[in-house]
Structures are given as C-alpha cells and as structure tokens.
Enzyme design. Structure first.
Site, PDB file in Angstrom:
ATOM      1  N   ASP A 263       0.881  -1.160   0.000  1.00  0.00           N
ATOM      2  CA  ASP A 263       0.000   0.000   0.000  1.00  0.00           C
ATOM      3  C   ASP A 263       0.926   1.220   0.000  1.00  0.00           C
ATOM      4  O   ASP A 263       2.105   1.132   0.368  1.00  0.00           O
ATOM      5  CB  ASP A 263      -0.948   0.015   1.201  1.00  0.00           C
ATOM      6  CG  ASP A 263      -2.158   0.916   0.928  1.00  0.00           C
ATOM      7  OD1 ASP A 263      -2.073   1.762   0.006  1.00  0.00           O
ATOM      8  OD2 ASP A 263      -3.181   0.796   1.628  1.00  0.00           O
TER       9      ASP A 263
HETATM   10  C1  BGC Z   1      -5.015   3.341  -0.112  1.00  0.00           C
HETATM   11  C2  BGC Z   1      -5.102   2.361  -1.259  1.00  0.00           C
HETATM   12  C3  BGC Z   1      -4.866   3.076  -2.562  1.00  0.00           C
HETATM   13  C4  BGC Z   1      -3.531   3.802  -2.515  1.00  0.00           C
HETATM   14  C5  BGC Z   1      -3.194   4.547  -3.784  1.00  0.00           C
HETATM   15  C6  BGC Z   1      -3.753   4.174  -0.158  1.00  0.00           C
HETATM   16  O1  BGC Z   1      -3.811   5.177   0.771  1.00  0.00           O
HETATM   17  O2  BGC Z   1      -5.089   2.652   1.115  1.00  0.00           O
HETATM   18  O3  BGC Z   1      -6.356   1.724  -1.250  1.00  0.00           O
HETATM   19  O4  BGC Z   1      -4.931   2.161  -3.617  1.00  0.00           O
HETATM   20  O5  BGC Z   1      -3.558   4.714  -1.448  1.00  0.00           O
HETATM   21  O6  BGC Z   1      -4.049   5.618  -3.983  1.00  0.00           O
END
Ligand code: BGC
Length: 760
Positions: A263
């Site tokens: 993530d």
């Molecule tokens: C989120 C993800 C997301 C990523 C990119 C993170 O903060 O938890 O779900 O895909 O950001 O935007």
C-alpha cells in the site's frame, strides 16, 4: 532416531495440511516461466532491482532496453481515478479522464450477485484500458468488522462467503478483459483509525474462516494476479513484510504466482519485505531502491530472491494485454456500456428496509412531493481521503426523481441541513473566544434557517421524501466514524418535519449503517440507497416509483446501537492514540512509515496499537445470533413490493460424506401482484458438533424471479468441504462430522424452512 521420526511425521502432516485446495490451484501465470528464464538472463542486477519500487506515484519501472514496459497502476475500486501529475497527487485537470462512477463496495455486495460483480469488473477493466492502465488497485475486499469503519462503503460484506463470491467474480471480470487486479488490503485492514500502526492479534481459526476467504477465493478461484499488502501489522509484523501472510499463506498455501504491491507508503524495511514476498514498494524507492541493491551486493539478500520477485512481476506483465501509449486516452473514460452496468448494479442494490404501504409512490393524483435533505443534491464520486472518481456525470437523487417522475407530481426541494454548519473537514486556525462564539451563533442561526425552510416545504407537500444519511466526508479513508449517528442534526430535523407532515419516506445515502432509533419510527418507509454511482439517482427513482421492485439485501447486520456490535461490546476496537494517518504523511511528503509515537504511548502499559480480535469468528450476524442480541435489521434483509411463499425444502440425501455436495431444493412462489427477485439464503446450524461454531453460517444463496402467481424450484449446492473448520493445532481444514440443520431463509433473521441431515 526419535527426533528423525518426529520430523518425518511433521513433514507428512504438513504435506496433508498444506491445504489440498492449494495443490489444485495452478496459476495460469506459471506458463510464462520458460520465457522468463531467458529474460532474466539478460537483465543486470540494477535493472532487476529497478523493477521492485515505484518509478512515479502510480508507475513501476520496466526495462526499456529489453522492451519491457513500465507497470501502470490505477485506483480502484469503484471507478478509474483521474489522472495526476506523475510525481504528485495534483490532478492534471483533463476532461478525457472522466470515468464511470460504479456503486461502491457495500452497494455491489447488496446485489448478492456474482454475475453483476463480473460485469462490474469487466466495466472497470474496459475503462482502465481506455486510460492505458495495467493493474487496477481493487477490488477492496476486507471484511466489514466494525460498523464505524471508514472504508466500510468500499468493502463488500461482513460475511466471508458473500465477499468471496463477489471478489472472485470481480477479479475474473477484470482479468478476462486484459487488466490485472490488485486485491486490497491484504490482510486484516479492518479499521482506518491508526491503520498505519495497528497490530492485529487474532486466532488462526478466525483469520482463516472469516478474514482470509475473500482473498483466498480470488486467488484460488479467480487466479488474481496482484495483491496489495495492507498498512497494518498482523501478529507483530507489518503486512508488507509478513512472512506468514505473504510467503506461507498467499504463495505456499494458495499457490499465488503473481505480484504483491505495498500500500502507498506501507513499506518500512529493505530486507524483510523482499525476503517475505513483497515485489514492489510503492511509491518511491526509499527502502527497495539503492538500499536493496546494497543489500544484494553485501550478500544479505540473495540474488535468487531478486530473480524470483522479478519473475513474479514479469508473469503478470505477460498475462495482461497492455494498451500502447499512443492508443490510450483517446476517448473519454466513461462509456455508455459501463454506465449501463453501473445502472444495473444500482437497481439491484437498493434495500427497502421498511414500508407501511406507502411505496411504490402513488402518483395518480399528481401529489406534491417535498424532497428534503442535503444528500438529495450531493454527488458522492469524490470526497474524503484517497480514491474517488471524477465522474462524467452523476445523477443525484433529486435529478433522478425529476427524470423519472416528470410532471406526474410536483417536486419541491429544501436542503434542510448542511455539513457546513458542523465544521467537518475545516481547517482550524486560532481564533479569539469572541470569534468562536460569533461563529457558533451564526451556525445555530443557519441550522435553524435551513430547518425552518424545510418545515415550510414539508407543510406544503403530500409526501416528504427525506434524503439523508452520511456522505463521503463522514465515511472516509484514513479515519473511522466516532459513532453511527445520523450526522448534521438530521434526527432533530426529522422530528420537526414529522410534526407538520407525518408521511415521511426516508432514504439513507450511506455506505454503512446508521443509528435509526429516532429516524425509523418517524418514517413510513425507509431505504438505503448507498453511494450508488453515476446512475444512482435514476435507480433510486425507479424503485421509489415502482418501475422496478427493490431487490437489494443487506450485506451487513444493522445494529440497534453501536455498543451492541462485537468489537464495541467487547471493548476491543483500538483507535490508537491520535496519530496522523499514514497516507496523510505521504501526501505531505513526510516519511509515511513513521511509527514513532507522538503522544508517548510507550509509557502506557497496554500497547494502544494492539487490536485483539477477541470476538474471534463472531463477526456480524455470527455474533448477534450466537449471543442473542437483537438487531435493527438482520444480515441478508430486504423487502420488496411483492410477497413470497417458501415450501418443499428437500435435500438429495440424508447422509453426506466428506466429498459430497449437499443439494438443497426449495420452492419459491410469488404470492403478490408484481414481479420481483427473491434472494434465497441457506445457512447451516450445527446440532452436535465437536468444536464451537457460530449459531449459523451462510453457505449458499441464489436470486430467483418468479412472476406473480408462479412457483420456481431453486437448487442450491453446498460442498461438504466448505463445512470444515480451520484446525489451529494441525494447521489444516478439518471435518466436523455431526448432525446439521439446513436453514432456508429470507435473511439471517427470517428462517423459513429447516431440514436436518448428517455429515458422516
Ligand atoms: C489506499 C489504497 C490506494 C492507494 C493509492 C492508499 O492510501 O489505502 O487503497 O490504492 O492509497 O491511492
């Protein structure tokens, strides 16, 4: 000698236990390995390491020299995110990147339709390809553990079977159309508060039976190519470097052959992640760039590991059908085909919770309808932190009603309440006491002014259509709700409206449950219409006017009070200690992985980061049922405009062996006057088990649409192997032969028919 014998026995045990399923699953990704051997031989160590971290905010590198293109990621999960500057979160302000806003996760789950989930995935992939993307950051499939969870609206359900069926279908829909999925957030990312530091402590049985199945199914049955490692820790180890989750369970037990992406900002070390099975640090290269190269050169990380991680990425690259750069972004992202899918999902997702003979709306005498509420005109594609969809269009409830009702009624509107008056999301600056007092007075005046207007509007109307609920500021990534109350004074407003007009229909535009102790008795009818996408307003209006019979069913239990729900009843929801969200840190350009405690939590004896899942498997209805706690509305619940009669429950046998499939049949008759779908659910209750079980568990479901007066026989399959439990001692799925009751039900709270059979 004895030791040798013991280790042989352990090996044999492990062989049998290494879930027989994982042996069955052979990923299609493995077919590329010979070709990849040749590619790896040509790559330098630098080129390999260069593939293991972010190149830009949503890109990781390929190898231009060898014709390997960059990997392009896009959010997900409910629409293709707008285009941003390569190395920042600043939108580029294009017009062509306006995408279809699909109903969010809990809405999709309320359809209980794997067919629609497949369509949904198909639609997401088509729009991802129009934008030239390779990997979709979705579906988001964590179990909805707490009603307040900030991303409940993105996730699917509290139930592992429903979540698994939908996550698998969504995955297949995406990947059959040339794009890879990235299942997120693996694993146990069940809360947003403190998500960057929370440490989930959970028993193996609850983990395997409740929280992992949606991931496992999407991997084993959907052959998912990508997985996103969550921000949190499990059993003391960050998900991005968690050997148990990534190496042992995902890769060894389930046969996952694809790539794991962190993530955003969720990596904290160099050696441990790459050794544990993480392929790509996103974004940036803080840990898996130079530092990783150094670690290989120093002999700390074997080059074989690097080869394996690169191989896993290359497999995915070979399985997808990338769109050449010059062909992407030619057309507007949102296309009619996808808008239709969004509409179909929205139509089947709206849940009718209460109806005292008021719906569908009777328009014969051209009634005056007072539409009241901020959510009647508010769009939900964007908002909160994180992924949203810049939509081409979004039909609001008010617009939908106008579209569908035309001049068959007079529609008048009042906003009634506003989030502006409650200071959510404001930037606070230091103000004098006088200023604060003045601001508060002004707010009170505004609240009163809006409510007075709404009361006047309601007075003039035959029917009040109150459109409230949450919004995308209340339900947001990065923080959980503090309670489940209807925000912005909606309860007070409803009470005032009811004084002047008792004919109130309440529509909740929420992705998660609200406390309805005040609103329910004041409403003649109640619906939840979710954050329902581009076509949400049209779908809602079709249901209110009776063009379509409602057929959504709750994907979660709706508690009477927040305190009744398991984690709150047991006091084991741990919101942490007011740290800044990990993602907020990333946007501000600070170290996202900063786990130092700003508020001195280390001095407290009990670590506030630890979340003990002491309710174990008793999540959602498993808890309410087993503990006999009443709910506002049960899991699986939803009304429609007709009635159904259940009869003739039967099974193909009385006794079942381990490899059998229980075939349950039941007859469903539409005893009303309109056509509608019924959602037949089959739960299993164990009569004399050898281990503890929740009172009952969903094991099959099916939609059926008998016409008025018609009967249809529904046959539902329950493989006996799906009735095993996870044995923590032997680390294997284990049979529990016993007598069981098959419960055919219209919801977890409405069992219609029962039949007893035996598991041999
Ligand atoms: C989120 C993800 C997301 C990523 C990119 C993170 O903060 O938890 O779900 O895909 O950001 O935007």
């Amino acid at each position: 000698m004895y030791n040798k014998l013991l280790s042989v026995i352990v090996c044999i045990l492990l062989l049998f236990s290494c879930s027989d399923e994982s042996m069955q699953h052979r990923s299609a990704l493995l077919q590329y390995d010979n070709e990849i051997d040749g590619i790896l031989e040509q790559m330098t160590l630098e080129e390999k390491v260069n593939m293991l971290h972010g190149k830009h905010m949503f890109t990781s590198a390929g190898v231009e020299r060898l014709g390997i293109e960059d990997m392009k990621y896009v959010d997900g999960p409910f629409g293709i995110r707008e285009e941003m500057e390569p190395d920042s979160w600043t939108p580029l302000g294009w017009e062509t990147d306006r995408a279809t806003f699909f109903p969010t996760g809990s809405a999709l789950a309320a359809t209980w339709s794997p067919e629609l989930a497949y369509q949904y995935g198909t639609g997401m992939a088509r729009e991802a390809r129009l934008r030239g993307k390779d990997m979709l950051l979705g579906p988001a499939i964590n179990i909805q553990r707490i009603p307040t969870g900030g991303r409940t609206y993105e996730y699917l359900s509290e139930d592992p079977l429903l979540s698994s069926m939908l996550s698998t279908a969504y995955t297949k829909g995406v990947q059959d159309n040339g794009v890879a999925v990235c299942l997120k957030h693996y694993a146990l990312n069940n809360q947003e508060n403190n998500r960057g530091n929370v440490n989930v402590i959970i028993g193996g049985r609850a983990m395997y039976e409740i929280y992992l199945p949606p991931f496992r199914a999407a991997v084993e049955e959907g052959d998912a190519y990508g997985v996103m490692a969550a921000y949190n820790k499990v059993a003391g180890s960050w998900c991005s470097e968690n050997d148990m989750l990534l190496n042992r369970i995902l890769r060894d037990e389930w046969g996952f052959a694809g790539m794991v992406v962190s993530d955003w900002g969720g990596v904290h070390n160099t050696v441990q992640p790459v050794m544990s099975g993480l392929n790509v640090e996103m974004p940036g290269s803080r840990f898996m760039g130079e530092a990783l190269l150094d670690s290989v050169n120093a002999g700390i990380v074997p080059e074989e590991i690097i080869n394996q991680r690169v191989r896993e990425i290359l497999r995915v690259k070979m399985a997808i059908e990338p769109v050449p750069e010059e062909e992407a972004n030619k057309e507007i992202t949102s296309q009619p085909q996808q808008q239709k899918i969004a509409y179909d999902v929205a139509c089947k997702s709206v849940v009718l919770l209460k109806n005292e003979n008021i719906l569908p709306l009777d328009l014969t005498d051209r009634p005056v309808i007072a539409v009241i509420g901020d959510n009647a005109t508010r769009t939900m594609g964007l908002g909160g932190v994180g992924a949203g969809v810049k939509t081409l269009y979004e039909v609001t409830p008010l617009e939908g009603l106008k579209n569908r009702i035309g001049d068959k009624a007079e529609i008048i509107y009042a906003q009634g309440y506003s989030d502006d008056n409650y200071g959510f999301g404001r930037m606070f600056r230091r103000r004098s006491e006088d200023e604060i007092r003045k601001e508060q007075e002004e707010r009170q005046l505004n609240i009163k002014r809006l409510a007075d207007e709404a009361v006047k509007t309601a007075q003039k109307a035959d029917i009040v259509l109150f459109i409230g609920g949450n919004n995308r500021t209340v339900e947001t990534e990065g923080s959980d709700r503090t309670d489940i109350k209807l925000p912005y004074g909606q309860e007070e407003l409803l009470a005032r409206l009811a004084e002047v007009n008792p004919i109130i229909i309440t529509v909740l535009v929420s992705g998660a449950p609200n406390d309805l102790n005040i609103a329910e008795p004041l409403s003649k009818a109640l619906l939840i219409s979710w954050f329902n996408g581009t076509e949400g307003g049209n779908a809602l209006a079709d249901i209110l006017t009776g063009n379509i019979s409602p057929s959504g069913r709750l994907p979660f239990s709706w508690p009477v009070r927040l305190e009744d729900s398991p984690a709150f009843a047991l006091g084991n929801y741990s919101p942490g200690q007011g740290r800044r969200d990990i993602f907020a840190g990333l946007v501000e350009g600070n170290s996202a992985g900063d786990d130092t405690d700003e508020e001195g939590a280390n001095s407290v004896q009990k670590d506030p980061n630890d979340a003990y899942y002491s309710e174990e498997s008793l999540v959602g209805y498993r808890w309410y049922d087993t503990k006999n706690i009443p709910v506002m509305y049960p899991f699986g619940y939803g009304l429609t405009y007709t009635t159904f009669d259940y009869s003739a429950i039967d099974t193909d046998k009385e006794k079942y062996g381990k490899k059998d499939v229980i075939k349950v049949s039941v007859e469903i008759k539409n005893t009303g006057t309109v056509s509608a779908d019924e959602l037949v659910q089959v739960y299993i209750h164990r009569i004399n088990p050898s281990v503890e079980w929740p009172y009952k568990e969903l094991k099959a479901f099916s939609r059926v649409t008998p016409e008025p007066g018609e009967s249809k026989t529904v046959v539902l399959d329950i493989p006996v192997r799906e009735l095993r439990y996870w044995n923590e001692t032997t680390h294997s799925w284990t049979d529990d032969p016993c007598d069981i009751e098959i419960l055919v039900a219209a919801s977890a709270g409405d069992v219609k028919l029962k039949k007893q059979v035996t598991l041999k």
